[in-house]
Design an enzyme around this catalytic site. Structure first.
Site, short mmCIF file in Angstrom:
data_model
loop_
_atom_site.label_atom_id
_atom_site.label_comp_id
_atom_site.label_asym_id
_atom_site.label_seq_id
_atom_site.Cartn_x
_atom_site.Cartn_y
_atom_site.Cartn_z
N CYS A 16 0.84 -1.20 0.00
CA CYS A 16 0.00 0.00 0.00
C CYS A 16 0.88 1.25 0.00
O CYS A 16 0.63 2.21 -0.73
CB CYS A 16 -0.92 0.03 1.23
SG CYS A 16 -2.09 -1.34 1.32
N ASP A 412 35.82 18.83 19.18
CA ASP A 412 36.25 20.19 19.40
C ASP A 412 36.52 20.32 20.90
O ASP A 412 35.89 19.65 21.71
CB ASP A 412 35.16 21.17 18.97
CG ASP A 412 35.59 22.61 19.14
OD1 ASP A 412 36.66 22.96 18.62
OD2 ASP A 412 34.86 23.38 19.79
N ASP A 607 30.02 22.38 19.24
CA ASP A 607 28.94 23.07 19.96
C ASP A 607 27.80 23.50 19.06
O ASP A 607 26.83 24.09 19.53
CB ASP A 607 29.49 24.28 20.74
CG ASP A 607 30.13 25.32 19.83
OD1 ASP A 607 29.92 25.26 18.60
OD2 ASP A 607 30.83 26.21 20.34
N ASP A 611 31.17 25.58 14.85
CA ASP A 611 31.64 24.32 14.26
C ASP A 611 30.76 23.85 13.11
O ASP A 611 30.94 22.74 12.61
CB ASP A 611 31.67 23.22 15.34
CG ASP A 611 32.62 23.56 16.47
OD1 ASP A 611 33.73 24.02 16.19
OD2 ASP A 611 32.24 23.37 17.64
#
Length: 719
Positions: A16, A412, A607, A611
């Site tokens: 379906c 980071d 963060d 970044d």
């Protein structure tokens, strides 16, 4: 291009979903269409200049299915409950009619008017309880295709019609009980499947139930209770001990601790005082808080989380394309195999008509495209739901699928490996006093938005040191800032700004850097006048996170703008052996590409703000949230707790979800690959093994249930 969700009703199987996908995809202006059978929804991206939602809705309707624009979880909950209730009613009456039919058909051979009673019992099951199968088959036929409804309608109709011939003396055998029991078994399977599918979205319902229905507010100096939906930004809201916070806001008075576990996954209550952020759905534990509403309705963090999970659960993983392709051809192939089965046994093997017919019916009813169609979306729904409950927000199914490929993670430094709350540790003047050096440094950093700048300014305030007015302020990205103070040129920054330090100045700087401190050089003109050292503590859980990744064979890297000595000290504390130092913000993505060029599949953890390019470049971008801030645009995954340990947990969840998808697809394929030949009589000549239509129908009914149940076992996984 516009991306819009649609709620779909009336789907009975993956075929379906494939039918709706094809129908909508053919519309002019449609870029992509994804119909999720498990979630009963469609995501369509289309050109608004060529198409509108009304045309999409009418197309879905013409295919024989119901549809509504938009996807509302509360509405879906009501619809799902209604469907389960309808199936339960059908199942009750199906059992009430088919059990006596089975007793008459199989055991009470000499019962008076046996075949007539069987006709009376089987007919309502065939045409009332099984009416939806006929509707679906007719709608599919109109669109020159076939679905699972076609298989059930054709298979049970063949048994029923042949039995009619026996009723009128035109045939020897009757199979009324077979058609009745088959339809009841399929309804049983659909009921169990619907209940199980409902459990796959329990996590999102639990999140929605977190928001209280009422709120106590202060308007015009009076305290009143209103519906939470009536709270507007700017209202003062009062939350007493034990109550849930109704909207997002900032505390204006009161002291308390708030349990944010069900929103952020953080188990330890968070202290709240004046100026603290609070989010909807969290529980006030002790004191009374008064806060100013800042985000209400769909703007709250909780609402954003729910929307994020809804989108993830409706998205399609690349592996789903295989299942979609198989489902598209599955039913027509099964019909051909059923016809070949009859032709072989009746015309070639010379078997009786009744025998050949029953084998044909067995082939039709044992085939199940549902299990294949449910294999991927159910696991994704459970996996993303579990993640949301643990503060791990997975934004799409593609990210979930990619996780098992990751073999390198870049962290980071600031706010990921470290706390992101740097403090001044040392002030080393080369000339003048420490106070005058800090005054100049803080005055320079006051207009800056860098975390290190905040630390220096805060230290000056703590020491009651007066800041000086600055002019001609200039921010030099990745290096520092400069300005004029009392007409003289000053600057503060890293080695990029000052490369002419004397040997003794360099020695002082190196000593601080070897302690893992970030050294800021303060200069007047071209000469350095002192150093300000700032330390950002490594998070207590960073080392455990790196160790967990190492145990899974995943390499970790540290990425920082600090120099070699500071980077090495931080990396050593966190247990990271490999690091990239002196990296400018704009160069972070290049380091991701470097690892990718070496054949690594990279996850970047940052963060979610500066970044963003690196997060986008990585195979998976993991954005650290703050518990009250969902980084919606950056990364494929958002970690609400900002806990490094959630990185290996997220990857573990992704791998486990992918394993469930593969298990589901394997068993769905094996079930059909093995079941269909046995139903066709492959083992009859050699071993005398046959599958009656009733056993085949029961196996088909349980196949999709087993797939959903297997996906639900993810909920027992320990992250």
């Amino acid at each position: 291009m516009k991306k819009e969700d649609f709620s779909i009703s009336g789907m009975h199987c993956a075929s379906c979903a494939a039918l709706i996908t094809r129908g909508v995809s053919r519309l002019p202006g449609v870029k992509s269409a994804n119909v999720n059978y498990a979630a009963a929804r469609a995501q369509v991206e289309y050109d608004e200049g060529k198409l509108d939602s009304k045309k999409i809705l009418s197309t879905i309707s013409s295919l024989g299915y119901g549809a509504q624009a938009g996807f509302d979880t509360e509405r879906e909950k009501t619809i799902r409950a209604s469907e389960i209730h309808a199936l339960k009613v059908k199942l009750f009456f199906g059992i009430a009619l088919s059990l006596p039919a089975a007793a008459l058909g199989m055991f009470l051979m000499d019962f008076p008017y046996r075949i007539q009673l069987l006709f009376l019992l089987a007919t309502p099951v065939q045409f009332i309880i099984g009416a939806d199968f006929y509707r679906g088959a007719i709608a599919a036929a109109k669109n020159r295709t076939a679905t699972m409804d076609t298989l059930i309608a054709v298979g049970t109709s063949a048994a029923y019609i042949y039995s009619l011939a026996a009723l009128f003396g035109l045939a020897q055998e009757q199979y009324f009980e077979t058609s009745a029991v088959l339809i009841t078994l399929v309804i049983l399977g659909k009921y169990l499947e619907a209940v199980a599918k409902g459990r796959t979205s329990e996590a999102i319902r639990k999140l929605m139930d977190l928001a209280p229905k009422q709120a106590t507010i202060i308007r015009k100096g009076k305290e009143m209770v209103v519906a939470a939906s009536d709270v507007v930004a700017g209202d003062l809201v009062i939350v007493k001990p034990g109550e849930r916070i109704p909207v997002d806001g900032i505390v204006v008075s009161g002291i308390s601790s708030v349990d944010e576990s069900l929103v952020t996954g953080e188990s330890i209550p968070v202290e709240k005082t004046k100026g603290s952020k609070v989010v909807a759905g969290t529980i006030n534990k002790h004191g009374t808080l008064t806060f100013k509403a800042t985000a209400v309705g769909k703007q709250t963090v909780l609402a954003q989380i729910v929307r994020l999970v809804e989108e993830a659960q409706g998205s399609r993983a690349p592996i789903q394309r295989f299942a979609d392709t198989v489902s598209a051809y599955f039913v027509p192939v099964v019909i051909v195999l059923a016809a070949l089965t009859f032709a072989y046994w009746y015309f070639i093997a010379g078997a009786a008509f009744e025998f050949s017919l029953m084998l044909t019916v067995s082939v039709l009813v044992i085939a199940c495209p549902c299990a294949l169609g449910l294999a991927t979306p159910t696991a994704i729904m459970v996996g993303t739901g579990i993640g949301a409950q643990r503060g791990i927000l997975i934004k799409n199914a593609e990210a979930l699928e990619r996780m098992h490929t990751i073999n390198a993670v870049i962290f980071d430094k600031t706010g990921t490996i470290t706390e992101g709350k740097p403090k001044v540790t040392d002030i080393v003047p080369f000339t003048g006093t420490a106070a005058s050096l800090l005054s100049i440094a803080a005055s320079l950093e006051k207009p800056s938005e860098h975390p290190l700048a905040d630390a220096i300014v805060s230290e000056a305030h703590a020491r009651s040191i007066k800041l000086l007015p600055v002019a001609s302020f200039k921010s030099i990205t990745g290096k520092g800032v400069s300005a004029k103070i009392r007409g003289a040129s000053y600057a503060i920054g890293n080695f990029h700004l000052f490369s002419n330090l004397t040997p003794s100045q360099q020695a002082a700087s190196h000593k601080l850097e070897e302690q893992g401190k970030t050294v800021m050089i303060v200069g007047k003109g071209k000469s350095a006048i002192g150093l300000v050292a700032v330390a950002d503590e490594v998070k207590q859980t960073s080392a455990q996170a790196i160790a967990a990744l190492k145990s899974r064979g995943i390499e970790s890297y540290l990425l920082t703008g600090d120099n070699e000595r500071t980077a090495a000290a931080i990396a050593q504390k966190a247990g990271i052996k490999q690091y990239f130092a002196r990296v400018l913000p704009e160069d972070k993505a290049a380091y991701v590409r470097k690892l990718q060029a070496k054949g690594k599949f990279v996850a970047m953890v940052g963060d979610g703000i500066n970044d963003a390019p690196a997060l986008a470049q990585a195979d998976i971008g993991i954005a650290m949230g703050s518990g009250t801030d969902v980084a919606m645009e950056s990364g494929s995954i958002v970690l609400m707790r900002s806990d490094p340990q959630d990185v290996p947990r997220a990857l573990k969840l992704g791998v486990a979800t992918m394993d469930k998808i593969k298990q589901n697809m394997f068993w769905a394929l094996i079930y059909n690959v093995v079941g269909i030949p046995i139903a066709a009589g492959l083992l009859y000549a050699s071993n005398g093994i046959l599958l009656s239509p009733i056993i085949a129908g029961g196996a088909m009914a349980l196949s999709s249930v087993s797939v959903v149940t297997n996906a639900l076992t993810l909920r027992w996984m320990k992250l």
